[in-house]
Design an enzyme around this catalytic site. Structure first.
Site, mmCIF file in Angstrom:
data_model
loop_
_atom_site.group_PDB
_atom_site.id
_atom_site.type_symbol
_atom_site.label_atom_id
_atom_site.label_comp_id
_atom_site.label_asym_id
_atom_site.label_seq_id
_atom_site.Cartn_x
_atom_site.Cartn_y
_atom_site.Cartn_z
ATOM 1 C CG HIS A 1 0.679 8.678 -11.021
ATOM 2 N ND1 HIS A 1 -0.239 9.713 -10.999
ATOM 3 C CD2 HIS A 1 0.481 7.975 -9.882
ATOM 4 C CE1 HIS A 1 -0.967 9.618 -9.894
ATOM 5 N NE2 HIS A 1 -0.550 8.575 -9.199
ATOM 6 C CG ASN B 1 1.373 11.613 -16.618
ATOM 7 O OD1 ASN B 1 1.904 12.710 -16.379
ATOM 8 N ND2 ASN B 1 0.547 11.043 -15.755
HETATM 9 C C1 GRF Z 1 6.226 14.819 -10.062
HETATM 10 O O1 GRF Z 1 6.247 14.181 -8.818
HETATM 11 C C2 GRF Z 1 5.384 14.064 -11.046
HETATM 12 O O2 GRF Z 1 5.348 12.699 -10.837
HETATM 13 C C3 GRF Z 1 4.025 14.617 -10.806
HETATM 14 O O3 GRF Z 1 4.232 15.974 -10.526
HETATM 15 C C4 GRF Z 1 5.518 16.159 -9.968
HETATM 16 C C5 GRF Z 1 6.202 17.229 -10.753
HETATM 17 O O4 GRF Z 1 7.377 17.654 -10.135
HETATM 18 N N1 GRF Z 1 3.145 14.283 -11.866
HETATM 19 P P1 GRF Z 1 8.349 18.670 -10.880
HETATM 20 O O5 GRF Z 1 7.534 19.879 -11.288
HETATM 21 O O6 GRF Z 1 8.922 17.958 -12.061
HETATM 22 O O7 GRF Z 1 9.398 19.024 -9.868
#
Ligand code: GRF
Length: 185
Positions: free
Chosen positions: A103, A101
């Site tokens: 974050h 994942n």
């Molecule tokens: C990212 O900032 C990620 O860290 C978080 O959700 C966001 C997703 O952005 N978990 P995207 O959909 O990849 O533009």
């Protein structure tokens, strides 16, 4: 050749970078993009890369339907890229050390329940932090508590807003996430 599935709930800009990165790879293939939102833009992005898509409901996921799909597709690694549902234990157990994942903060700060998307950047701003960053970690049964495999940080100033913080964090994510995944495989 490792087969990767990306789970995403939203725009999928990270998924986009990952699909681009592995497009010509001999090491891994993005075999599936799966979303719990039928209208998530990530599904459009997947079509552009000719990656098969799959949508499911929370109920399906909790009943094991998503796990069956991942097994049927012979998925080796699951990449969570902006996936907003809590992963059922049966799913994490099916991919021990093979689920990752991203974050949008420097865990263990700004993690846990309710800490996603703009909530994270608003909390970072409210605390007056002088830096933030990204954390890439393996997924275990508790939110944001799996083994950290990579972090990168970016400085903040008092001028930064939650939106500008989000932009800085996204830039770090796009730069590092694909190559960190490749390193893990
Ligand atoms: C990212 O900032 C990620 O860290 C978080 O959700 C966001 C997703 O952005 N978990 P995207 O959909 O990849 O533009």
């Amino acid at each position: 050749m490792k087969r990767l599935a990306i789970l995403a709930s939203g725009s999928g800009s990270n998924a986009d970078k990952i699909m681009a990165h592995f497009q010509q790879s001999e090491k891994a293939k993005i075999a599936l993009v799966a979303s719990n939102k039928a209208d998530a833009f990530v599904l459009e992005r997947a079509k552009k890369f000719e990656v098969p898509t799959y949508t499911f409901s929370r109920k399906d996921m909790e009943a094991g339907v998503l796990l069956e799909k991942l097994k049927a597709e012979n998925i080796d690694w699951v990449i969570l890229a902006g996936f907003l549902l809590k992963i059922p234990v049966a799913l994490t157990r099916a991919f021990p050390d093979r689920m990752v994942n991203i974050h949008p903060a420097l865990l263990p700060k700004y993690g846990g329940k309710g800490m996603y998307g703009s909530h994270v950047h608003e909390a970072v701003k409210a605390a007056g932090e002088t830096e933030t960053g990204i954390t890439i970690h393996l997924v275990n049964e508790n939110y944001d508590e799996g083994k950290i495999v990579f972090q990168a940080s970016t400085p903040l100033t008092s001028e930064d807003t939650p939106d500008s913080i989000a932009e800085k964090v996204h830039a770090l994510e796009h730069k590092h996430f694909p190559e960190v995944i490749e390193g893990l495989l």
